[in-house]
Every structure is written in C-alpha cells, then in structure tokens.
Design an enzyme around this catalytic site. Structure first.
Site, PDB file in Angstrom:
ATOM      1  N   PHE B 124      47.750  27.499 -15.098  1.00  0.00           N
ATOM      2  CA  PHE B 124      48.002  27.131 -13.710  1.00  0.00           C
ATOM      3  C   PHE B 124      49.163  27.968 -13.206  1.00  0.00           C
ATOM      4  CE2 PHE B 124      47.128  23.170 -11.016  1.00  0.00           C
ATOM      5  CZ  PHE B 124      45.767  23.192 -11.221  1.00  0.00           C
ATOM      6  N   GLN B 237      55.697  20.546   0.134  1.00  0.00           N
ATOM      7  CA  GLN B 237      54.797  21.553  -0.432  1.00  0.00           C
ATOM      8  C   GLN B 237      53.530  21.686   0.405  1.00  0.00           C
ATOM      9  OE1 GLN B 237      52.697  21.144  -4.496  1.00  0.00           O
ATOM     10  NE2 GLN B 237      54.107  22.851  -4.743  1.00  0.00           N
ATOM     11  N   HIS B 239      50.145  23.142   0.043  1.00  0.00           N
ATOM     12  CA  HIS B 239      49.255  23.671  -0.987  1.00  0.00           C
ATOM     13  C   HIS B 239      48.532  24.875  -0.392  1.00  0.00           C
ATOM     14  CE1 HIS B 239      46.100  23.965  -3.993  1.00  0.00           C
ATOM     15  NE2 HIS B 239      46.676  23.036  -4.715  1.00  0.00           N
ATOM     16  N   LEU B 253      41.724  19.160  -0.186  1.00  0.00           N
ATOM     17  CA  LEU B 253      42.237  20.002  -1.261  1.00  0.00           C
ATOM     18  C   LEU B 253      41.151  20.818  -1.967  1.00  0.00           C
ATOM     19  CD1 LEU B 253      44.820  20.689  -2.839  1.00  0.00           C
ATOM     20  CD2 LEU B 253      44.175  18.908  -4.452  1.00  0.00           C
ATOM     21  N   GLU B 256      43.806  24.030  -7.459  1.00  0.00           N
ATOM     22  CA  GLU B 256      44.374  25.260  -8.015  1.00  0.00           C
ATOM     23  C   GLU B 256      43.594  25.695  -9.252  1.00  0.00           C
ATOM     24  OE1 GLU B 256      48.620  25.221  -8.062  1.00  0.00           O
ATOM     25  OE2 GLU B 256      48.768  26.665  -9.684  1.00  0.00           O
ATOM     26  N   ARG B 317      53.029  28.007  -5.879  1.00  0.00           N
ATOM     27  CA  ARG B 317      52.351  27.537  -4.670  1.00  0.00           C
ATOM     28  C   ARG B 317      53.073  27.953  -3.396  1.00  0.00           C
ATOM     29  NH1 ARG B 317      50.339  21.432  -6.441  1.00  0.00           N
ATOM     30  NH2 ARG B 317      48.600  22.176  -7.713  1.00  0.00           N
ATOM     31  N   HIS B 382      50.698  18.883   1.217  1.00  0.00           N
ATOM     32  CA  HIS B 382      50.161  18.335  -0.020  1.00  0.00           C
ATOM     33  C   HIS B 382      51.119  17.384  -0.722  1.00  0.00           C
ATOM     34  CE1 HIS B 382      47.642  18.181  -3.520  1.00  0.00           C
ATOM     35  NE2 HIS B 382      48.511  18.778  -4.308  1.00  0.00           N
ATOM     36  N   ARG B 417      57.267  22.430  -6.431  1.00  0.00           N
ATOM     37  CA  ARG B 417      56.671  21.835  -7.626  1.00  0.00           C
ATOM     38  C   ARG B 417      55.579  22.739  -8.184  1.00  0.00           C
ATOM     39  NH1 ARG B 417      52.109  19.002  -8.621  1.00  0.00           N
ATOM     40  NH2 ARG B 417      51.558  18.606  -6.448  1.00  0.00           N
TER      41      ARG B 417
END
Lengths: 273, 611
Positions: B124, B237, B239, B253, B256, B317, B382, B417
């Site tokens: 990730f 955040q 996304h 969403l 990722e 991100r 997000h 994050r």
C-alpha cells in the site's frame, strides 16, 4: 430532464398506511436511494429511510421496489420504465417502525443464539496454516452484508408458515461459515435441527435470487448443512453408533429462538416470490 | 437511579459511544475485565463505517516480507505523517498491531492466505513492505463482523439506533451521555463511571466524500463541548481516488488496493503523471521506469519476490490527491473531471479475485467493466487525522472519565495517514481506550456509589434542546443548511487553502451557526431523519470551524494541509507543533499550539538523521 414518479409507502404501526407520490428529477446513473434522498431534501424531510454507505457494502437500505426485495442504493432508475410509477415499500417480513424502516432486531436476537467460532485448544495459533482454496467457500459466506433481504423474501418467515421459529437463510449462511471453517471445533448440528429449524427450508432458492452479494445461499450453504444434519441424525449407522456411545449434545443444543413478530400490515399484497 | 424522574436511564461501568471497530474493540476489552458495558450506536450493529474499509489492516507480521518489523512500520508511519504524529502512539500502534490482527484470526476472521498458508499481506502507499492483511477488498466487513460476533457472544448490552446529543459533565468530569432512541424519539440517559467516544469522522462537512451520513463529527463536538481539546484539525485526508461519475456516486471510495495491485494513473493525454509528482527525497524508493514498475506488478501478481521498486502510484495519499487535483485543474482531466485509473492490463480473473467489490461497484453503478477499461477517479474527503487529544497509553482525554479512540481521536497519524493504518489504529487504541476506561471505572467505588452525580439541571437542559427543533413554528430547513455548509467547506477549506478563503469560510460558518440555532424540523419524533440532522448540523459546524481555524493558523504546507500562500513546509516555525482547539471561557472557539512531546532517543534513532 427525465422525471421519475415515485410511489412511496408512508405510515406508522397501528395506522392503515398510505402511498405518497413524488416526481423526482433524474440524473444519469441515479439509484432509488438517490431519489429517496431527493425527496427528503426537497419534499418530505421526515421520510424515514435507513441507509449508511450508499455503496452496497453495509446492507442498511433494504426495501421492496416494485415488489422485489432490493438494496435501494444498488437499484438503478434506468432499469425501470419511467413512464410507470416506481413503488417503494418497506420489507414485509419485519414489523414496521415508520415509512420504509422496519424493526429488524429479531435477526440480532437469532444471531446471538449461534455458538461462535471455537478454535482448537491444542494447536497454537503460530501453527495455524490453511490454503486459499480451503477457505474460498467460507469467504463466500462471510461476504454477507446482513441486508436481511434473504430473510425478507423467505416464504417461511414472510408468511409465518411454521409453528416453531426458523432461523432463516442469513443465519444458516453464518452457521455454514462457522461449521466449515478449517479449525472450528463446535458442533452446531443439533442446534440447527431443533432450535434453528433447518428442516423448514424447502429449497425454493428465493434467497439466492435476491442476495446482492451473489452468495449461493441454498446450494452452497443450506444444502451442505442439511446434509450434515441428515448424516448425523437420520443415517441408520450414525443412529446405532450414537446409541452405543451415548448421547452427546452439540453446541448450543436446547437454545430457543425468539418468535418473529408480524410485519407491516399496511403494505400492499403485491409481492415478491 | 434516574437523576430525572420518568427518564429512561441505563447505568453501566463503561459506556462506549460508537460501534465501529474502535468502539467494539473498546467494549470487548472492558467486558473481558468483568465490567458492565453498554455500547450505543446511531445505526444498526455492524453497519458502522468500518464496514466500508476495503484494502486491509496494516501490521508488521512479516509474512510476505521478512525484512518488515515494527520499527520499519513506525518509521513509515512517522514519515507519512510528516513527523507531526505523536511518536508514542505511532510506536504502540506499530508494536501492537500484529497481536491485534492475530487476535482477530483467533476470534474467527478468515484472511486471505500466502502460498504457505499464513495471513497474506499486500503493498500500500507509503508502506516500505507488503504489510496489509486483507480479505479481497472487503477487509472492513470481515473485521466488523468478527468484532460484532465477539461482542455479542461476550454479552455486551448494545443500544442500536440511539443518538447521543450531549455529554453531561460535572465536577467529576464526564458523568453521563444523553440522547434519544431514533425509532421513537424518546429521550434516554446513560450513566457511566467511564465513557469512551469512538464516533469516527467528519466527512459529511464536505460535498464530495466517501463517508456516510453518520460521519458528522459527533464525538469531536461532544468532547469539545465537554471541555476536551481537539488537535490537528486542519489535517483532513482527501483520498486520491473516489468515483467521479455518475453524479449519484460522486465521492464513493475506490480502494487504494487498486493501486496496490498495480493500478496505473493516467491523464486524458495518456501520460502516467505520477512520475512528475514524486517528492525528490523519496524518489529512490520508487521504480525509475515503466519497465521496473511493470516487473514489480508482475512479481506481485505471481506471488514472487522481486528487487524491483514499487510504482509511483503508491506514493502517499496527500501527494497523489494533490497530483490528481493539479492534473484536472490544469486541463488534463477526463470529461467528468477526474483522471484514469487502469488495472485492465492484468488478467480479468486476477482483477475479479483481488478486487471483487470494485468490479461489482463499477459494473453496477457506473456501467464500467474494470477488467476491460479504466476507471475515472478524483479526490474525495475520506478521513480526519485531527481529533480529540488523548493520552497515548490509555486513550484518556483532558476531561476526567472521558476516553476516545479511533478516527475521533487525534495524534496517531500526524499530518497524513497511511492507508491501512486506520484499521490497525482502531484495534490497537480501541483496546487501549477500553483498558483505560476499565481502570478508571474500577478505581471508583463499586456499585451505585461509584457513579458520579448527574446534574439534573443539565439533563433537563438537554431534554429541552432535544425537543426544540420540533417545537419551533418557523426556522431554517436542516437539509438546506447542510447543503450550504458542504458548499462552504468544499470550496473554501478543500485540498488547497489560502488565507482569504479561510477568512471567508469563518464568516460563512458564523452565519451557518446562527441559522443552525434556529433550525426547524417538520414531522414527529419517530425515525425522523430531518430531526437527526438538526443535531448533526451543530456538530458539523463545530468541527468545520475547528478545521478552518486550525488551517488558518498553520501558515505552512504539511501532509494533507496545503496552503497556496505558504507552499513550503516550515520546520523552523511549525515543526513539532500541534494545533489545539478548545472552548474559551466566553464560549468562543480558541485556537493555539502546543509542542509535541520529546521523542525518546531510541525512537529518534529509528527515524534516521533528518529527524
């Protein structure tokens, strides 16, 4: 811009209930839940709708659209003839709270009677190994998002056909996921036969048809469980063996399921399978 | 004993508000200690936002990469957070996440497997190694169902579809939580020796968000009203990949994991633009050419190890979101205002197996077959890194008896994050807050004597406040106010910020707060979503003001907070400083800063020379 004509059930318990009609402007890709939100934001701010993720992952927005149990977040308006009204009603199997929201707490009470996962005492977790192909079936059951559409469509539950409670497809799927876990040590067969009422399922497969996660509920979960129960309780060799070794009750044997209260009285009889 | 007669009152040693991963894990911890535990949630059990988490839970199990360890996970987390993280939290998180994931497996979770039969881990963004334990792209569902079943089997009392509107405080700190049953609208009071907030995030302050209606900053606002501090609220955040088309699913969403499995980002000209946006100081961690990136993807899909470095799409991100935004803004976006994300160059059956719910989502909602062509994606609100200030080890807030965990708590993630770190966060700190609340509760006298006095005046005030929106004969429609709030936050406090916009946002928020105080709701008390929204609006306006004030104060760009008028990261002025929001004596919102705790030498050594 196109317009959709929504015919939405409104009402509370202990009143007849009614259908209200709303003309909703249609945008490309719109789903029934979008249309209901438009109604809340512009015409009926107190319209009761249960929803969360709007992505078919949480299973909250279940309702009956033109008589068919569906997730409203996944039901595209473009699938309907917009010259005709689209009727949206609450799930019929459960008691009404208000408008499109029903009391599904019975399901949670049933779930609580199932013996949870029981790993072996004598194999340390550091030694647990299983192959992806060993768990593909269990992972299929565990895709369930608890929308309760399978419970809603199941004629045994919907029509209150039986004298004793029946746990319904959702919880047979959960039980199957536990029973077929590579390491589970519990034995839920007696529970499934007696408390769960697995014999009441007569394999009409309506549950499989409405499952938004495409779980093959009947073929992959219920029938294998029925076979396990039959092997244990109806196979003559097993009966002799059990008599010889003495009776050993399985997990949660003797549990009692709560009784499902009757569903909303005010909805039409137009119906699903 | 009810402090007000005829008010439905429940008493538990520990009351947990919110039943996502953090709340469930906290409740399980307190129950395991033998306490009476009440778990209160706005929705049905098992529907909380955790259910939507897709890609995986980050834990240095080392099942796929031998070189992984908690030390590397700690370093990645701190680097991803631009060193604004609370180092103690990042340390506890990295050290304890593997045990929390293994615990889920003991409780019945069925993760995907490696060829040798252990828990499989996937790569990730921002993680040095393949670290995310997962179940296809429905990891959150697996986690919440496992925790839910565990909580039910343990005998925790669950109050479903109950909304908390006020924390009642007194000299002892937090004493009770007041709210109502959504089905009937009847008021309800929960007395407790300790209260844990685990209410999630704030996404509904924005127009385009991956969050559900529940994400209205309830815990943030309840804690703030009760006197707790909020930190780092400017760090929201966005996304990088939400759906952009059709309009009804805008913001939804796109995990990722699509990029984790090899998804390539391109602009309308077909350019693989992420090459341009890699920060120089991290460039060495990424592939140098398309060919190297392709080798990495091929090895991953065949389950082989490789010396190839990861593709540029796996940058953090904040960076990918800014890149996409910039491409679109500069005219290189798709017809629907996004960019292309393409995984269709991999075998269709592989894509369907690794990303089943993405395949479904695009097929059913957008008529796009992701095995045959690219998706269109763009940034979506997000997650909020900021939150209630907590003691790292116990989750204690600055209000006695009040604890917080999960997204509503701040500090763990710093300025940005990493994907997968929220699911591990809620397990690690859910358990810790549950333990913290447990020790607070058992340090009170046992039985009735241990419950703090609940001030009936406060309870009556909360009861009046509950009824007010239904009793007004005129006023503003809550849906209209929410639309205006979302427009303000989206346009003025979005991905790129500038002083003049933030000033304007604060002016508009003051006006929205005025309107919110006069909100009028049609209909009755039974399951009335307009009435629910009336309380959520108050919370949303409070967190929006906290975000705007913190964003205005921080005159630098760091992580998810990008100031066009202050584009540089200013370590000399802002490094090591948290933003702090608290309610002033006169009831207005005060914003200030406080220094991060000193990082012990042994942790500092893990971060390398620069920090």
């Amino acid at each position: 811009m196109d317009t959709a004509h929504l015919r939405v059930f409104r009402g509370e318990p202990n009143e007849p209930g009614r259908y209200e009609e709303f003309d909703v402007p249609v945008e490309e890709g719109m789903v029934v839940l979008d249309a209901l939100h438009w109604v809340q934001g512009h015409a009926a701010p107190d319209l009761a709708v249960r929803w969360n993720c709007k992505a078919a992952k949480c299973g909250s927005c279940s309702a009956e659209v033109d008589g068919r149990p569906r997730l409203t977040c996944k039901t595209r308006l473009s699938d309907f003839d917009l010259d005709q009204p689209i009727t949206v009603e609450p799930m019929r199997a459960f008691p009404l709270i208000r408008d499109l929201v029903t009391d599904v707490s019975w399901n949670y009470a049933v779930n609580a009677t199932i013996e949870p996962f029981k790993p072996p005492d004598d194999v340390p977790q550091s030694e647990w190994r299983w192959q992806q192909e060993d768990i593909e079936r269990v992972q299929e059951y565990r895709k369930c998002i608890e929308c309760f559409l399978c419970q809603d469509v199941c004629h045994v539950l919907r029509n209150h056909e039986t004298e004793r409670p029946f746990m319904g497809p959702r919880f047979l799927v959960r039980a199957a996921g536990l029973e077929m876990h590579p390491l589970d040590q519990a034995d839920r067969r007696e529970y499934l036969k007696d408390a769960g009422g697995i014999g009441y399922c007569n394999i009409t497969k309506c549950c499989t048809e409405v499952c938004p996660e495409h779980i093959k509920i009947t073929d992959n979960a219920i029938i294998p469980l029925k076979e396990r129960v039959a092997d244990e309780f109806y196979d003559p060799i097993q009966i002799v063996w059990r008599t010889l070794r003495g009776r050993r009750p399985g997990s949660a044997a003797g549990a009692e399921l709560p009784v499902l209260p009757t569903g909303p009285g005010g909805t039409s009889d137009g119906g699903s399978s | 004993m009810p402090p007000v007669t005829n008010l439905e009152t429940h008493s538990h040693d520990v009351v947990v508000i919110g039943a996502g991963g953090a709340g469930l894990r906290a409740a399980i911890e307190a129950k395991a200690a033998g306490l009476s535990v009440g778990l209160v949630c706005k929705s049905l059990l098992g529907k909380a936002h955790t259910v939507m988490a897709e890609g995986g839970v980050a834990a240095a199990l080392g099942n796929v990469a031998d070189a992984d360890s908690w030390q590397v996970h700690f370093r990645d987390t701190m680097a991803g957070g631009k060193y604004l993280n609370n180092a103690r939290m990042a340390q506890l998180h990295a050290m304890e996440a593997p045990a929390r994931v293994n615990e889920l497996e003991r409780w019945g979770a069925v993760f995907d497997r490696t060829p040798d039969g252990r828990i499989l881990q996937r790569p990730f963004g921002g993680h040095s190694h393949a670290r995310l334990a997962h179940v296809g792209d429905r990891t959150g569902l697996e986690m919440i169902r496992t925790l839910q079943d565990r909580a039910v089997a343990a005998g925790i009392d669950v109050y479903m579809e109950a909304t908390i509107t006020r924390l009642i405080t007194g000299r002892a700190g937090a004493t009770a939580a007041f709210g109502y049953w959504r089905a009937t609208g009847s008021p309800i009071l929960f007395r407790a020796k300790a209260i844990v907030l685990a209410t999630g995030g704030i996404g509904k302050a924005y127009e385009v968000t991956s969050n559900s209606w529940e994400y209205s900053g309830d815990g943030h606002a309840l804690a703030y009203e009760a006197g707790a501090e909020l930190i780092d609220m400017e760090f929201v955040q966005f996304h990088p990949t939400g759906m952009v088309w059709p309009p009804g699913v805008r913001g939804l969403l796109v995990t990722e994991a699509v990029r984790g499995e090899g998804g390539i980002l391109r602009n309308k000209d077909g350019e693989r633009f992420m090459w341009k946006y890699l920060p120089d100081e991290r460039r060495g961690e990424y592939a140098a050419t398309d060919e190297e990136a392709t080798r990495w993807v091929t090895a991953l899909s065949e389950g082989r190890r490789t010396d190839a470095r990861r593709p540029p799409e796996l940058s953090t991100r904040d960076n990918v979101a800014r890149a996409i935004y910039t491409e679109v803004k500069e005219g290189r976006g798709t017809p629907h205002g996004g960019v292309y994300l393409d995984i269709s160059y991999l075998p269709p059956e592989h894509v369907r197996r690794k990303l089943p719910s993405m395949y479904e989502q695009f097929k059913e909602l957008a008529d796009v077959d992701i095995t045959k062509g690219p998706m269109e994606v763009g940034p979506t609100t997000h997650y909020v890194m900021g939150g209630i200030r907590v003691e790292p080890d116990s989750g204690a807030t600055t209000v006695p008896g009040l604890f917080a965990a999960g997204e509503c708590a701040g500090g763990m993630h710093g300025a940005n994050r990493l994907g997968g770190n929220s699911l591990s966060d809620l397990l690690v700190f859910g358990a810790r807050a549950g333990a913290g609340a447990t020790s607070h509760a058992i340090n009170q006298p046992s039985g009735e004597a241990g419950f703090p006095h609940v001030d009936p005046v406060n309870v009556r005030e909360a009861t009046r406040e509950l009824a007010a929106p239904l009793e007004r004969v005129s006023g503003d429609d809550p849906y209209a106010i929410q639309r205006d709030l979302q427009a303000t936050m989206q346009s003025l406090v979005g991905i790129f910020r500038v002083q003049a916009d933030l000033d304007e946002a604060l002016t508009q928020l003051a006006a929205l707060r005025e309107r919110g105080q006069r909100v009028q709701v049609a209909g009755g008390r039974s399951f009335n979503p307009g009435w629910d929204l009336a309380f959520e609006l108050r919370n949303l306006i409070t967190v929006s003001e906290a975000i705007a004030r913190s964003a205005r104060q921080r005159t630098e760009s760091r992580g998810a907070h990008s100031r066009l008028d202050h584009p540089e990261t200013d370590d000399a002025r802002w490094g090591g400083l948290n933003s702090v929001v608290a309610r002033a004596e006169d009831g207005t919102m005060a914003v200030s800063t406080s220094s991060l705790p000193t990082v012990p030498d042994e942790l500092r050594a893990l971060l390398g020379t620069a920090h």
